[in-house]
Design an enzyme around this catalytic site. Structure first.
Site, PDB file in Angstrom:
ATOM      1  N   MET B  40      27.732 -13.152  14.921  1.00  0.00           N
ATOM      2  CA  MET B  40      27.264 -11.859  14.575  1.00  0.00           C
ATOM      3  C   MET B  40      27.791 -10.866  15.805  1.00  0.00           C
ATOM      4  O   MET B  40      27.285  -9.901  15.890  1.00  0.00           O
ATOM      5  CB  MET B  40      25.893 -11.501  14.407  1.00  0.00           C
ATOM      6  N   LEU B  43      29.238 -11.485  21.988  1.00  0.00           N
ATOM      7  CA  LEU B  43      29.195 -12.704  22.465  1.00  0.00           C
ATOM      8  C   LEU B  43      28.735 -13.015  23.739  1.00  0.00           C
ATOM      9  O   LEU B  43      28.941 -12.351  24.610  1.00  0.00           O
ATOM     10  CB  LEU B  43      30.653 -13.018  22.121  1.00  0.00           C
ATOM     11  N   HIS B  47      28.319 -18.742  22.452  1.00  0.00           N
ATOM     12  CA  HIS B  47      29.176 -18.564  21.682  1.00  0.00           C
ATOM     13  C   HIS B  47      30.743 -19.142  22.007  1.00  0.00           C
ATOM     14  O   HIS B  47      31.378 -19.902  21.174  1.00  0.00           O
ATOM     15  CB  HIS B  47      29.621 -17.158  21.229  1.00  0.00           C
ATOM     16  N   ARG B 224      20.272 -11.434  21.440  1.00  0.00           N
ATOM     17  CA  ARG B 224      19.142 -10.569  21.600  1.00  0.00           C
ATOM     18  C   ARG B 224      18.416 -10.388  22.828  1.00  0.00           C
ATOM     19  O   ARG B 224      17.644  -9.573  22.900  1.00  0.00           O
ATOM     20  CB  ARG B 224      18.116 -11.003  20.380  1.00  0.00           C
TER      21      ARG B 224
END
Lengths: 310, 310
Positions: B40, B43, B47, B224
């Site tokens: 999403m 990064l 990731h 987040r």
């Protein structure tokens, strides 16, 4: 000799999922489109018309796969899974006689996991693994729901049917990896469910809807017709008769949909049939008349007449 | 010079579904495996470790696609879709710096239907049609449910999450058509849901689970985390600390799972955190201790420690 359209061609019989996928990929590497005609076997002229539609759908070279698989997940426990008719040898003869079917896919079971399907428990070592599973395996638990279209009409009395159909068709799509797949419009709601699933999940597959094929006296062809007694077969003609009458009424200007539906019920009931439902709906969302596009009077040519006496 | 592992390679940016699929098919025609790393965006090193896992998973030549798409259908209305962080330019720089990402797929929207997606209404003529639709189009209505694994753990407080994840991943699979796809085990339940979906629906895709990547102080990397204040970031360390302590207790022979869970809750609560759930479960079916394979005492090495303080 060159124009021998009825040349017999024995299709290759494939039972293994991996072999089926490899076969399709070879055909595509040869520049052919792969067309899938999913069936539950006990083939009749209706099925053969789906095969013709598959051939007609492709401009270039095509490899036609017919799957024969009675999908248990679309039958409720009260339904006729145990008595669903089958005749594999006869099916193979009919498919060979078409001259255009390249392969028949008839897997033993698409839900039970054998040891071949179970990857090693390499996950415990922290390496890359493909779907680590516990020893002993698990039952199938993934279901595709087309949440609006699966409701109503046949979905009202067959609560697991469209869930089972959508799921097994997705499985067949992922195994056969076709470019084209053909479904009969006799099962109209099913066809709409499949179209919606393909669109919503971005399957790269062209879905072809093929028209209903009827016996000379009007009965829609169906594998289950073999289960009808001579008397029931006569009663069943009231279905097509009532639909033709309804269509005639609509084409001649009637927009009183309740009257038309009542007349269908009357015709079938008087012949001794039992009506599950009669609805007049729009083609796209299968919504009731007036809810789904223009009202009856403007739409009569495009209406779907559903009057199944299950 | 020949060993310049950190060579920058600008990935191709692809926004269109059909262009993405065509790109993948070209790579496969060239003999490359296609690996998909769904993200999403925003990064981080976690990731990038997925990208390394994708490269490591393939013995032969590979084309790595990273998708960047904030999937609206996995967010409930009360969740943080509107504030989910993004930095597309930064993401592209990071991906280019890996030197191994061939394409970035960043579609504008995977659910809204534009006119390009809407086939003509050729169905009314009775010919072969691909998904006849009413004018105006429809909203998405097809959902994939992994009915047992989606329940419990994160599924209890996020009722639409796994439905949305499974569905968008199936869409990405059908668009990118990868041979391999990589998911992080930080989102362990999600990884299990995807593995089950792939197995149950017969996707021809190897799913690789990649280990959690943590900051030096133990915090699991997450996009987040950028939303945490300095104080909250300190509190959040109680999660990894409590899990390490629990693991130590189990490895040293404790089989009192309720005591271990209580201790995790205590550690996080004392640090000012709010606990959503703490469960000790088996790796496969994510069943509670004792329900899913051998009891805790025999399984401690294989346990998944879930202690998310959302």
């Amino acid at each position: 000799m060159a124009a021998a359209a009825a040349a017999v061609h024995e299709p290759e019989v494939i039972r293994d999922k991996a072999a089926m996928r490899a076969w399709s990929r070879r055909r595509r590497a040869e520049g052919k489109a792969v067309a899938l005609v999913p069936t539950m076997g006990f083939l009749h002229e209706g099925h053969l018309s789906l095969i013709s539609a598959a051939v007609a759908a492709s401009a270039g070279p095509i490899a036609v796969v017919v799957s024969i698989y009675v999908n248990p997940s679309q039958f409720a426990p009260t339904e006729d899974l145990a008595t669903y008719p089958s005749d594999f040898a006869g099916d193979l003869r009919k498919l060979a006689a078409t001259g255009v079917v390249a392969a028949v896919f008839c897997p033993p079971d698409l839900y039970v996991r054998g040891s071949a399907d179970r990857p090693s428990a390499a996950g415990a070592s922290g390496g890359a693994v493909s779907c680590l599973e516990d020893a002993g395996g698990h039952a199938h638990e993934t279901w595709i729901r087309v949440e609006r279209l699966e409701k109503g009409l046949c979905g009202s009395s067959r609560p697991v049917f469209f869930r089972g159909v959508a799921t097994v068709v997705a499985k067949l799509f992922n195994i056969v990896e076709p470019d084209v797949a053909v479904f009969g419009k006799k099962d109209y709601q099913q066809w709409r469910v499949i179209c919606r699933m393909v669109r919503d999940l971005d399957f790269a597959i062209q879905i072809v809807g093929s028209e209903v094929v009827r016996e000379a006296d009007g009965l829609a062809m169906s594998s289950r017709n073999v289960n009808l007694s001579e008397e029931d077969r006569k009663k069943a003609l009231s279905i097509s008769r009532s639909l033709v009458d309804a269509r005639t009424a609509a084409l001649s200007g009637s927009n009183r949909s309740q009257e038309i539906k009542d007349q269908i019920v009357r015709t079938i009931t008087e012949a001794g049939g039992q009506v599950d439902y009669v609805e007049i709906v729009g083609q796209g969302k299968l919504g009731a008349c007036g809810e789904d596009g223009p009202p009856l009077c403007n739409l009569c040519r495009g209406l779907v007449w559903k009057g199944q006496a299950n």
